[in-house]
Structure formats: structure tokens, C-alpha cells
Design a protein around this motif. Structure first.
Motif, short mmCIF file in Angstrom:
data_model
loop_
_atom_site.label_atom_id
_atom_site.label_comp_id
_atom_site.label_asym_id
_atom_site.label_seq_id
_atom_site.Cartn_x
_atom_site.Cartn_y
_atom_site.Cartn_z
N PRO A 84 0.81 -1.22 0.00
CA PRO A 84 0.00 0.00 0.00
C PRO A 84 0.84 1.27 0.00
N ASP A 85 2.07 1.18 0.49
CA ASP A 85 2.98 2.32 0.51
C ASP A 85 4.36 1.84 0.07
N SER A 88 7.73 2.79 1.70
CA SER A 88 8.13 2.22 2.98
C SER A 88 8.25 0.71 2.94
N ASP A 90 7.86 -2.65 -0.07
CA ASP A 90 7.50 -3.11 -1.41
C ASP A 90 7.92 -4.57 -1.55
N CYS A 201 3.26 -6.79 2.76
CA CYS A 201 3.49 -5.43 3.25
C CYS A 201 2.26 -4.82 3.90
#
Length: 202
Positions: A84-85, A88, A90, A201
Motif C-alpha cells: 500500500p505504501d 516504505s 515493497d 506489506c
């Protein structure tokens, strides 16, 4: 269960150039070995290309994204979203990595390597996706820590083996085997504390 990304086939390899160089003097420094070729599903795994608590082959926990790309190529599917980010956290498959193998990068650093759907990727204890939970426990003995699966009833579970006394900090290293409802290994993660994540993640 771990949420893993379906990725395409590995990129086609370039052929090595022909022609042998002239012989070097006996005291000449030894050149580093050429990078290994991408592996296809079902291809045997060499001793140097096994999943361990430290990574997989040339992929070592603590590498930067640039070092991952130099070792096994860039993201094979850059259009896919690995978290989702992504800045930060992956997850992606390097282009020269086997199908079913993903790296987890947190804040620009490799923290774990994950494998699923590819029984050819073997751990340093000769365990693979598809092996039984009983075999994993037999191999590790008392070192195996067993916990219930977060989403699936028994016999689904997690089996974690730490190779360091530190199990929470950045120096922690281990392997986690996710066992599915059929009592067999569905995925394996090797590396730092992120091997305990149960949804990638997310």
C-alpha cells in the motif's frame, strides 16, 4: 495467508560473447565469477542458490534496491504494486529470480526473501514448497517454533526457526514456513523480523 503478487515469466537472457581471452600469468588475480543465469521453474538449484536466513544466492539481507538490481535484475513487473505504501515497503520479483520468488524491501533495504508456487527453490535444509509440516519439524527438531495460522484452521500453522538469539532487532535472522490446510508448506520466508508478517506489506 501471505499476499503474494502474480508475476510474469523471467526476461530472456542475453547470450554470452564468444572467444576466449589470452592466458593470464599464473599470479594474476582471479576474476569474479560471472552472474548466474535466471532459473526456470523446475530447474535444479545449485548449492549457492538456496533460500537461507541470510537471503537467496546473491541476494543478501541488508542490500539496497540498487544492489538487488545489480545482483538479479530490476523489478520484473514494475507496473505491479507490492504494497500500500511502496516507499516504505515493497515486494517484487527481480527479473533474474525464479518464478514465485519475491523480495521484501523496507525503507530501501532488503529485509526478507519469500518463495511460493515453486518447489524447485530449496532451503539450506533441503526443504521446499509442498513438503509436509511433519518433515519441517523433523528437520529442525526443538528449534522449530509452531504457531496457529492467523486465518486458516489447523493443520494450517506457521513454523519459524531463528538462527540468531536476537529475534526482534535488525540483526535477527530466521526462516518461516507457512503451512496450508493440507498440512504442506505453501510459502517460505527467509531473512529478518519481516518473515513474521502474515499479509506481505499490508
Amino acid at each position: 495467508m501471505f499476499r503474494l503478487i502474480a508475476l510474469g515469466s523471467a526476461a530472456t537472457l542475453a547470450l554470452a560473447a564468444c572467444g576466449a581471452p589470452p592466458p593470464e600469468p599464473a599470479d594474476a588475480p582471479v576474476e569474479p565469477a560471472a552472474p548466474t543465469s535466471p532459473m526456470e521453474p523446475g530447474q535444479p538449484v545449485s548449492a549457492a542458490m538456496k533460500l537461507t536466513a541470510q537471503g537467496y544466492g546473491p541476494l543478501r539481507i541488508g542490500m539496497t534496491v540498487g544492489e538487488i538490481e545489480a545482483a538479479m535484475g530490476p523489478d520484473a513487473a514494475p507496473e505491479a504494486v507490492g504494497g500500500p505504501d511502496p516507499a516504505s515497503c515493497d515486494m517484487f520479483r527481480p527479473a533474474q529470480a525464479p518464478e514465485g520468488l519475491l523480495v521484501m524491501v523496507e525503507n530501501g533495504v532488503l529485509t526478507s526473501v519469500w518463495v511460493s508456487r515453486n518447489a524447485a527453490v530449496e532451503t539450506d535444509r533441503a526443504l521446499n514448497v509442498g513438503d509436509t509440516a511433519a518433515e519441517v519439524k523433523r528437520v529442525y527438531g526443538d528449534a522449530a517454533q509452531v504457531e496457529p495460522h492467523k486465518y486458516v484452521p489447523a493443520p494450517a500453522e506457521y513454523i519459524t526457526v531463528w538462527t540468531t538469539s536476537d529475534r526482534q532487532g535488525p540483526a535477527a535472522r530466521g526462516l518461516t514456513y507457512e503451512i496450508g490446510p493440507d498440512g504442506r508448506v505453501e510459502s517460505i520466508a527467509g531473512g529478518g523480523p519481516s518473515i513474521r508478517y502474515v499479509e506481505g506489506c499490508a
